[in-house]
Scaffold this motif. Sequence first.
Motif, PDB file in Angstrom:
ATOM      1  N   ASN A   1     -12.654   0.996   3.441  1.00  0.00           N
ATOM      2  CA  ASN A   1     -11.915   0.875   2.185  1.00  0.00           C
ATOM      3  C   ASN A   1     -11.781   2.231   1.499  1.00  0.00           C
ATOM      4  O   ASN A   1     -10.723   2.550   0.935  1.00  0.00           O
ATOM      5  CB  ASN A   1     -12.627  -0.112   1.262  1.00  0.00           C
ATOM      6  CG  ASN A   1     -11.910  -0.302  -0.059  1.00  0.00           C
ATOM      7  OD1 ASN A   1     -10.845  -0.893  -0.133  1.00  0.00           O
ATOM      8  ND2 ASN A   1     -12.487   0.230  -1.123  1.00  0.00           N
TER       9      ASN A   1
ATOM     10  N   GLN B   1      -7.134  -7.420   4.260  1.00  0.00           N
ATOM     11  CA  GLN B   1      -7.933  -7.452   3.037  1.00  0.00           C
ATOM     12  C   GLN B   1      -9.075  -8.441   3.197  1.00  0.00           C
ATOM     13  O   GLN B   1      -8.908  -9.520   3.769  1.00  0.00           O
ATOM     14  CB  GLN B   1      -7.063  -7.840   1.838  1.00  0.00           C
ATOM     15  CG  GLN B   1      -7.706  -7.558   0.487  1.00  0.00           C
ATOM     16  CD  GLN B   1      -6.772  -7.833  -0.671  1.00  0.00           C
ATOM     17  OE1 GLN B   1      -5.941  -8.720  -0.601  1.00  0.00           O
ATOM     18  NE2 GLN B   1      -6.892  -7.075  -1.749  1.00  0.00           N
TER      19      GLN B   1
ATOM     20  N   ILE C   1      -6.569   4.696  -9.022  1.00  0.00           N
ATOM     21  CA  ILE C   1      -7.074   4.408  -7.672  1.00  0.00           C
ATOM     22  C   ILE C   1      -8.517   4.869  -7.482  1.00  0.00           C
ATOM     23  O   ILE C   1      -9.406   4.065  -7.187  1.00  0.00           O
ATOM     24  CB  ILE C   1      -6.166   5.051  -6.605  1.00  0.00           C
ATOM     25  CG1 ILE C   1      -4.738   4.507  -6.708  1.00  0.00           C
ATOM     26  CG2 ILE C   1      -6.713   4.785  -5.207  1.00  0.00           C
ATOM     27  CD1 ILE C   1      -3.764   5.144  -5.747  1.00  0.00           C
TER      28      ILE C   1
ATOM     29  N   LEU D   1       0.845  -1.188   0.000  1.00  0.00           N
ATOM     30  CA  LEU D   1       0.000   0.000   0.000  1.00  0.00           C
ATOM     31  C   LEU D   1       0.884   1.244   0.000  1.00  0.00           C
ATOM     32  O   LEU D   1       1.959   1.253   0.631  1.00  0.00           O
ATOM     33  CB  LEU D   1      -0.915   0.025   1.229  1.00  0.00           C
ATOM     34  CG  LEU D   1      -1.926  -1.112   1.357  1.00  0.00           C
ATOM     35  CD1 LEU D   1      -2.688  -0.993   2.664  1.00  0.00           C
ATOM     36  CD2 LEU D   1      -2.889  -1.111   0.182  1.00  0.00           C
TER      37      LEU D   1
ATOM     38  N   ASN E   1      -4.202   6.288   0.122  1.00  0.00           N
ATOM     39  CA  ASN E   1      -3.221   5.795  -0.858  1.00  0.00           C
ATOM     40  C   ASN E   1      -3.077   6.765  -2.024  1.00  0.00           C
ATOM     41  O   ASN E   1      -1.963   7.044  -2.495  1.00  0.00           O
ATOM     42  CB  ASN E   1      -3.653   4.427  -1.389  1.00  0.00           C
ATOM     43  CG  ASN E   1      -3.442   3.310  -0.389  1.00  0.00           C
ATOM     44  OD1 ASN E   1      -2.573   3.411   0.484  1.00  0.00           O
ATOM     45  ND2 ASN E   1      -4.218   2.258  -0.497  1.00  0.00           N
ATOM     46  N   ALA E   2      -4.206   7.275  -2.505  1.00  0.00           N
ATOM     47  CA  ALA E   2      -4.176   8.216  -3.632  1.00  0.00           C
ATOM     48  C   ALA E   2      -3.484   9.516  -3.252  1.00  0.00           C
ATOM     49  O   ALA E   2      -2.879  10.181  -4.103  1.00  0.00           O
ATOM     50  CB  ALA E   2      -5.605   8.502  -4.101  1.00  0.00           C
TER      51      ALA E   2
ATOM     52  N   TRP F   1     -10.391  13.791  -2.414  1.00  0.00           N
ATOM     53  CA  TRP F   1      -8.937  13.613  -2.558  1.00  0.00           C
ATOM     54  C   TRP F   1      -8.217  14.959  -2.590  1.00  0.00           C
ATOM     55  O   TRP F   1      -7.200  15.145  -1.907  1.00  0.00           O
ATOM     56  CB  TRP F   1      -8.655  12.829  -3.836  1.00  0.00           C
ATOM     57  CG  TRP F   1      -7.197  12.764  -4.181  1.00  0.00           C
ATOM     58  CD1 TRP F   1      -6.239  12.036  -3.545  1.00  0.00           C
ATOM     59  CD2 TRP F   1      -6.527  13.473  -5.230  1.00  0.00           C
ATOM     60  NE1 TRP F   1      -5.017  12.239  -4.133  1.00  0.00           N
ATOM     61  CE2 TRP F   1      -5.162  13.113  -5.180  1.00  0.00           C
ATOM     62  CE3 TRP F   1      -6.945  14.361  -6.206  1.00  0.00           C
ATOM     63  CZ2 TRP F   1      -4.217  13.626  -6.056  1.00  0.00           C
ATOM     64  CZ3 TRP F   1      -6.008  14.866  -7.100  1.00  0.00           C
ATOM     65  CH2 TRP F   1      -4.672  14.504  -7.030  1.00  0.00           C
TER      66      TRP F   1
ATOM     67  N   GLN G   1      -8.143   3.878   0.568  1.00  0.00           N
ATOM     68  CA  GLN G   1      -7.806   4.127  -0.832  1.00  0.00           C
ATOM     69  C   GLN G   1      -7.587   5.618  -1.109  1.00  0.00           C
ATOM     70  O   GLN G   1      -6.694   5.973  -1.893  1.00  0.00           O
ATOM     71  CB  GLN G   1      -8.911   3.582  -1.748  1.00  0.00           C
ATOM     72  CG  GLN G   1      -9.062   2.068  -1.718  1.00  0.00           C
ATOM     73  CD  GLN G   1      -7.895   1.346  -2.369  1.00  0.00           C
ATOM     74  OE1 GLN G   1      -6.815   1.904  -2.532  1.00  0.00           O
ATOM     75  NE2 GLN G   1      -8.099   0.098  -2.739  1.00  0.00           N
TER      76      GLN G   1
ATOM     77  N   LYS H   1     -11.626   3.313  -9.105  1.00  0.00           N
ATOM     78  CA  LYS H   1     -11.829   1.896  -8.814  1.00  0.00           C
ATOM     79  C   LYS H   1     -12.363   1.643  -7.407  1.00  0.00           C
ATOM     80  O   LYS H   1     -12.492   0.484  -7.005  1.00  0.00           O
ATOM     81  CB  LYS H   1     -10.507   1.142  -9.011  1.00  0.00           C
ATOM     82  CG  LYS H   1      -9.978   1.206 -10.452  1.00  0.00           C
ATOM     83  CD  LYS H   1      -8.659   0.485 -10.597  1.00  0.00           C
ATOM     84  CE  LYS H   1      -8.142   0.570 -12.035  1.00  0.00           C
ATOM     85  NZ  LYS H   1      -6.828  -0.088 -12.202  1.00  0.00           N
ATOM     86  N   ILE H   2     -12.629   2.705  -6.656  1.00  0.00           N
ATOM     87  CA  ILE H   2     -13.188   2.528  -5.311  1.00  0.00           C
ATOM     88  C   ILE H   2     -14.669   2.183  -5.450  1.00  0.00           C
ATOM     89  O   ILE H   2     -15.438   2.967  -6.005  1.00  0.00           O
ATOM     90  CB  ILE H   2     -13.009   3.800  -4.466  1.00  0.00           C
ATOM     91  CG1 ILE H   2     -11.527   4.190  -4.401  1.00  0.00           C
ATOM     92  CG2 ILE H   2     -13.559   3.582  -3.061  1.00  0.00           C
ATOM     93  CD1 ILE H   2     -11.270   5.474  -3.648  1.00  0.00           C
TER      94      ILE H   2
ATOM     95  N   GLN I   1       0.369   8.574  -3.422  1.00  0.00           N
ATOM     96  CA  GLN I   1       0.910   8.039  -4.675  1.00  0.00           C
ATOM     97  C   GLN I   1       1.698   9.060  -5.497  1.00  0.00           C
ATOM     98  O   GLN I   1       2.804   8.781  -5.947  1.00  0.00           O
ATOM     99  CB  GLN I   1      -0.229   7.432  -5.505  1.00  0.00           C
ATOM    100  CG  GLN I   1       0.244   6.520  -6.610  1.00  0.00           C
ATOM    101  CD  GLN I   1      -0.125   7.054  -7.986  1.00  0.00           C
ATOM    102  OE1 GLN I   1      -0.266   8.251  -8.164  1.00  0.00           O
ATOM    103  NE2 GLN I   1      -0.264   6.149  -8.934  1.00  0.00           N
TER     104      GLN I   1
END
Length: 589
Positions: free
Chosen positions: A430, A508, A386, A292, A437-438, A342, A434, A389-390, A441
């Motif tokens: 989730n 997960q 990312i 991750l 993570n975004a 985001w 995510q 796709k959530i 990245q």
Amino acid sequence: MSDRLVKLIILDQDPIFRYGLSAMLNETSDCEVIWNGDREADAWDFLGELMRDSNMDHPASVYMLLLELGDGRSEASLYGGIRFCQQIKSEYPQIPILVLSAVGDVQIVNAARNGGVDGWCVKGASVTEIQSAIESILAGQGYWDGFIGVTNSLTQFTPDFPNQRSNSSLFTNFRQRLHQSGDNYINDSLRRIQHKLKTPGLPLLEQVILAGRSRELLAARWLLDQILPSPTTPETISNTENRQPLSDRNLPVLSPVTTPSNHSPRGLQAELFANCANHLQQPLHNVSDLALEIDILLIDKKRELLYLVLQNFANQLEDLRNAQLGTEQINQLAGNLIQDLWETTVINFFGKFSRIQIPDQQFQQEREIELSQLILQDRKLVNQEILAKIPRVADLIVYLIHQTDWYMENEVYPATHPEAKSDAQIILENLLIQVANATIQPLINRLADVESIKKNFYNRQMLSSREIERFRNNLSWKYRFHKYYLEPKAIFESRYHLFVFAPRGIAQTSVYAPRQAELSQLRGIPLLVTIGFEFRDAIAPRLQSLVSVLGSAVVFVLTQVVGRGLGLVAKGILQGIGSAALPNMKNRK
């Protein structure tokens, strides 16, 4: 709000939540955080100094205490926090108290209200809701949104054993107490084990150990019933399950109150967000098989980022409520909402005007850039890899705002059903992971080896250039593996693979979802992967049958033909040896 400045004292054992809340409240025009800390004794000393130095009749400002009850987890600590509130109210009755807690139990809330607390707001609420709570408390109305069962009436404590006769012997009372104590301990232990067994990503060995403990506890319960049979009836046992603990009898608490079955949408959101905030107190190590982006962060930075995403999402939901958008409009705006979430997180986490020095290869010198603006330039790539796709973000937003029914596993559940809340909790966690993570990245893509970034953000195992490049390569392989193998497989199996907060860290799990439309759109390598799975599913049973037949034939040949042949040969050899030895023995005689 009020025409006077509200000066806030924040008491919470979680430093990240405390500092984040202080920063956001200080940005408002009506509030100022004048002290924050994690110890009740320090808060008590500060209030004492404040009351000695301040004129409480002065209209320019008003003081308020915002706190979490103890550590916000154990029952003993929660009731200890209520006692502290009682002490505050007895010494400084003019100071309002607002609890910000991850606990949503109505019985605890009742005890807090009867102990002098003026309002209760669940952790994870937006800043707007906290401001509304402060305003309501200052207006003398209190704030208990989402806790319909809360009441001001006081009741006396029920005795430990209501059915107990006055003429019961001392030995009977002692045996009854001992049996009830043991039974309660066994029940609590079994509940904890069952809860752990539902944890995603639990290792097989730990599952076996927990199952063994469960069997031991059931055996212990049987042994307890044999050695200390309880004289109480089943009805009495059911009535004593919710009695007040002995250690908390000095508190003015209510008799047990049943949590109402219908929650307001705000109450439902508060419950899920409180669970998330509570899970963020657990370890946040990645225990899944996939790398991750947030793994590169310091643990405090990781927790701060996830808190920030949760807070920004709460603010976004509040704005959507005020806009009064319908289900169809939310579905149409879902992609933009994730993008806005985001972007807000990037600006808040890295700072709107934060600048760093980076090497300029062209001019052989360093140049200064705005960090957040540089990261926002990768919005298209981040969205493609990312954010887009959530899964089920629109469903989650509609569920939290309009309290709609929740669809899962080909079943429709009411909004307040435990299965609906559990599944929505997974989708929410989730989403947080995510988006976090975004956020990281683009930092890894563009500024991975910048010293100031490594110093302020990276954990100590990721400081060397070699470790950073190894981490980036792992992420690169993850993207390819996910794109060409994991995602087609998940689509073919009609599942979403999601990240959740587990007691051991970030794990997960997977949930069912109809994905026929996505399956029909697969092309190239992903399509070949699904064809390969279908071919394997078609051929594997036949191959297994063929191998089974061949294996049986080989076993027959080895045992019945070769084995018997070898047996006959061995028998002949032994007989030959015996026949040759017999004349020699006769000659000796």
